[in-house]
Design a protein around this motif. Structure first.
Motif, PDB file in Angstrom:
ATOM      1  N   HIS A 292      47.375  37.705  40.749  1.00 50.22           N
ATOM      2  CA  HIS A 292      48.198  36.274  40.761  1.00 50.22           C
ATOM      3  C   HIS A 292      49.318  36.215  40.349  1.00 50.22           C
ATOM      4  O   HIS A 292      49.999  37.085  39.721  1.00 50.22           O
ATOM      5  CB  HIS A 292      47.006  35.430  39.257  1.00 50.22           C
ATOM      6  CG  HIS A 292      46.274  35.856  39.975  1.00 50.22           C
ATOM      7  ND1 HIS A 292      44.799  36.824  39.668  1.00 50.22           N
ATOM      8  CD2 HIS A 292      45.169  35.106  40.029  1.00 50.22           C
ATOM      9  CE1 HIS A 292      43.570  36.517  39.222  1.00 50.22           C
ATOM     10  NE2 HIS A 292      44.016  35.266  40.467  1.00 50.22           N
TER      11      HIS A 292
ATOM     12  N   GLU B 165      47.044  32.740  44.827  1.00 46.75           N
ATOM     13  CA  GLU B 165      45.577  33.621  44.160  1.00 46.75           C
ATOM     14  C   GLU B 165      46.199  35.013  45.816  1.00 46.75           C
ATOM     15  O   GLU B 165      46.392  34.205  46.578  1.00 46.75           O
ATOM     16  CB  GLU B 165      44.159  33.796  44.003  1.00 46.75           C
ATOM     17  CG  GLU B 165      43.501  34.876  44.421  1.00 46.75           C
ATOM     18  CD  GLU B 165      42.283  34.312  44.605  1.00 46.75           C
ATOM     19  OE1 GLU B 165      41.753  34.860  45.282  1.00 46.75           O
ATOM     20  OE2 GLU B 165      42.224  33.254  44.473  1.00 46.75           O
TER      21      GLU B 165
ATOM     22  N   THR C  23      39.983  32.874  37.961  1.00 51.85           N
ATOM     23  CA  THR C  23      39.354  34.139  37.339  1.00 51.85           C
ATOM     24  C   THR C  23      38.241  33.919  36.086  1.00 51.85           C
ATOM     25  O   THR C  23      37.270  35.011  35.908  1.00 51.85           O
ATOM     26  CB  THR C  23      40.375  34.874  35.860  1.00 51.85           C
ATOM     27  OG1 THR C  23      40.425  33.826  34.949  1.00 51.85           O
ATOM     28  CG2 THR C  23      41.584  35.285  36.722  1.00 51.85           C
TER      29      THR C  23
ATOM     30  N   GLU D  73      42.879  30.501  34.476  1.00 51.31           N
ATOM     31  CA  GLU D  73      41.253  30.629  34.488  1.00 51.31           C
ATOM     32  C   GLU D  73      40.645  30.099  35.635  1.00 51.31           C
ATOM     33  O   GLU D  73      39.529  29.251  35.432  1.00 51.31           O
ATOM     34  CB  GLU D  73      41.557  30.466  32.618  1.00 51.31           C
ATOM     35  CG  GLU D  73      41.655  31.237  31.572  1.00 51.31           C
ATOM     36  CD  GLU D  73      43.633  30.732  31.822  1.00 51.31           C
ATOM     37  OE1 GLU D  73      44.138  31.712  31.037  1.00 51.31           O
ATOM     38  OE2 GLU D  73      43.680  29.484  32.447  1.00 51.31           O
TER      39      GLU D  73
ATOM     40  N   ARG E 111      34.799  33.083  39.611  1.00 51.21           N
ATOM     41  CA  ARG E 111      34.299  33.916  39.631  1.00 51.21           C
ATOM     42  C   ARG E 111      32.911  33.943  38.427  1.00 51.21           C
ATOM     43  O   ARG E 111      32.034  34.810  38.884  1.00 51.21           O
ATOM     44  CB  ARG E 111      35.372  34.973  38.450  1.00 51.21           C
ATOM     45  CG  ARG E 111      37.039  35.796  39.786  1.00 51.21           C
ATOM     46  CD  ARG E 111      36.071  36.690  40.229  1.00 51.21           C
ATOM     47  NE  ARG E 111      37.791  37.259  41.542  1.00 51.21           N
ATOM     48  CZ  ARG E 111      38.062  37.920  40.655  1.00 51.21           C
ATOM     49  NH1 ARG E 111      38.513  38.491  40.087  1.00 51.21           N
ATOM     50  NH2 ARG E 111      39.224  38.587  41.794  1.00 51.21           N
TER      51      ARG E 111
END
Length: 99
Positions: free
Chosen positions: A91, A4, A63, A60, A67
């Motif tokens: 990413h 990231e 995200t 994931e 998150r």
């Protein structure tokens, strides 16, 4: 592994406060499932610009796992008011690694 990348433009008069808050926020992200490592670096030419690099096992993990977690709200309240403009987060996956 997923990398990231976020370029963080911090309001110029708040860099010291940002760095202190980031130390606290670091413990939040480091506790997340799928987290591998992170680093924050300050730009030499533009001293209120930082780059944040976070390594995750899977996309994931960031995200969705981070998150969409309650801990993200704490991260957000610690850090998001420092940014102007709000950072774009992207990413990346490794294509070639040579050490």
């Amino acid at each position: 592994m997923i990398l990231e990348v976020a370029i963080l433009e911090v309001k110029p008069d708040l860099t010291e406060e940002f760095e202190a808050a980031f130390k606290t926020a670091s413990t939040i992200i480091a506790s997340m499932p799928g987290y591998i490592s992170h680093e924050l670096q300050r730009c030499l030419e533009t001293t209120n610009r930082y780059i944040l690099l976070v390594r995750w096992q899977q996309l994931e993990d960031h995200t969705i796992g981070f998150r969409q977690s309650p801990k993200y709200q704490e991260w957000r309240s610690l850090l998001h008011h420092f940014y102007d403009p709000f950072p774009v987060v992207e990413h990346y996956e490794s294509v070639l690694f040579n050490s």
